[in-house]
Design an enzyme around this catalytic site. Structure first.
Site, short mmCIF file in Angstrom:
data_model
loop_
_atom_site.label_atom_id
_atom_site.label_comp_id
_atom_site.label_asym_id
_atom_site.label_seq_id
_atom_site.Cartn_x
_atom_site.Cartn_y
_atom_site.Cartn_z
CB SER A 180 -0.94 0.00 1.21
OG SER A 180 -0.20 -0.13 2.41
CG ASP A 407 -2.16 5.53 8.12
OD1 ASP A 407 -1.00 5.10 8.30
OD2 ASP A 407 -2.73 5.46 7.02
CG HIS A 410 -0.67 4.16 4.36
ND1 HIS A 410 -1.23 3.45 5.40
CD2 HIS A 410 -0.47 3.27 3.36
CE1 HIS A 410 -1.37 2.18 5.05
NE2 HIS A 410 -0.91 2.03 3.81
#
Length: 428
Positions: A180, A407, A410
């Site tokens: 990702s 998060d 990312h």
């Protein structure tokens, strides 16, 4: 065109040997190629016997020069007819490598982040961004994280030029392969180029685990393939998840015919416990329930390396492996929530074990893979993650604050992956 012969010293060879000798050693002095001046070829006393052979050689030599001259002239008339790096003969590879070396000699991984008001190069309204990385749309109150540019110590990375990049990629496929975080980089790259393409000149297609952005006027595709382990992860008996350390073809079938391949693989190998994506490893017929994850990573990367060595050609393919992107939510205490500035320095520099394993595998490969080392430069950027701004920020979410899942893996876009793509464009 005029060809004349003159006699040189005798070399004490038989006439047959001397004819073969002159086939490789004839001294040629030619003037003004465009006007096709006289060519003088030195002959020995055996010239009378070798003259028919030498006459034939001189004609072949003349026609090869004539053909080269016209090819050069045509390329000046129409520069687009000049072959790209992908069509070059083997002796021209050295020229390509020389140009590439000028960037490889600059260590992109060592430098500092500098604030630059001219960034970002696009905004979070780019239609190809995932909701989870559009931090401004999701309510993040600050935007300085979008304005930092990486400055290597010994060179400068050129500002991303969308038309220049598409020109280099004309009639080529570039594929980003990995997890990702690589999807994060793919979205960044698509947003960097799509703004110079008219609406009816671009589209996205899907094919199983892959997706492709097509710049139709350039006959270019920018593709992403989901393959976080690179090797194959399959379902086995009793719905168990099997990570095959020596199988790769189900993923590699998508790489065939791609001109430029960019890989990453590290994060998923470091997962443990309930976050682990496999139940056991398999190598050949052996089932392995417990293995040091870095040993498994080395085995999986070695399978990938063998495939690249056996299936790709440096004259037609370019391969770049991007190192791991650090998290800021681990036990070292680097939380990313409410971080507004990059770190200024490290008290000590830690080289992650996956990077050491990757370097070892690449050194043993026959194919020249470029390691794009972004690990240290990205470790400074604790401010660049979505944190709690990975969804629309309602008043309830704002009140929840640090209790929310954050998060810190990312990256917000625009943001840090844009710099990786500026580096990538410079390398290409």
């Amino acid at each position: 065109m005029k060809v004349t012969y003159f006699h040189g010293p005798h070399h004490r060879k038989s006439c047959l040997d001397e004819a073969l000798f002159f086939q490789h050693k004839a001294h040629v002095n030619y003037k003004s190629l465009p006007s096709f001046g006289t060519i003088h070829i030195m002959l020995s006393p055996c010239a009378s016997m070798a003259k028919p052979m030498l006459y034939l050689l001189s004609l072949l030599f003349f026609y090869s020069i004539l053909l080269s001259f016209f090819r050069c002239t045509l390329s000046l008339i129409n520069p687009e007819d000049e072959p790209s790096w992908i069509d070059m003969e083997s002796e021209e590879i050295n020229m390509v490598q020389t140009r590439r070396d000028s960037w490889e000699k600059c260590d992109f991984s060592v430098g500092k982040w500098v604030f630059d008001q001219s960034y970002p190069l696009y905004d979070s309204n780019c239609p190809y961004l995932s909701t989870a990385v559009t931090c401004q749309k999701n309510g993040r109150p600050d935007s300085d994280y979008e304005k930092w540019k990486w400055k290597p110590n010994d060179c400068s990375i050129p500002r991303f030029d969308a038309l220049g990049f598409l020109g280099k990629m004309r009639r080529k496929r570039i594929m980003l392969v990995g997890d990702s975080i690589m999807r994060n980089q793919w979205e960044s790259l698509v947003c960097l180029v799509q703004r110079v393409i008219p609406t009816d000149g671009k589209r996205v297609t899907y094919n199983g685990p892959s997706m492709a952005f097509h710049a139709m006027g350039f006959e270019t595709s920018i593709e992403f393939l989901w393959a976080p382990m690179l090797v194959e992860l399959k379902k086995g008996p009793d719905n168990k998840r099997i990570l095959h350390l020596d199988l790769i073809e189900e993923n590699a079938m998508y790489w065939k015919g791609v001109d430029i391949l960019v890989f990453d693989s590290a994060h998923w190998w470091t997962h443990s416990g309930q976050t682990r994506s496999w139940d056991y490893y398999k190598e050949g017929n052996s089932i392995i329930t417990n293995m040091n994850p870095m040993v498994a990573y080395q085995k999986g990367l070695s399978t990938w390396a063998r495939w690249v060595d056996l299936n790709l050609d440096p004259r037609r393919n370019r391969v770049i492996f991007r190192s791991m992107s650090p998290r800021h939510n681990r036990q070292n205490g680097w939380k990313c929530y409410k971080q507004r500035q990059p770190l200024q320095y490290f008290s000590h520099l830690h080289v992650p074990e996956p990077l050491v394993v990757l370097q070892g595998v690449l050194k043993r490969m026959r194919f020249p893979v470029y390691l794009q080392d972004i690990t240290t430069m990205t470790a400074f950027r604790r401010d660049g993650h979505p944190s709690v701004y990975n969804k629309g920020m309602s008043e309830e979410r704002q009140r929840a604050g640090t209790a929310l899942s954050s998060d810190c893996s990312h990256w917000c876009l625009p943001g840090v992956p844009d710099i990786w793509n500026e580096m990538l464009s410079a390398l290409l």
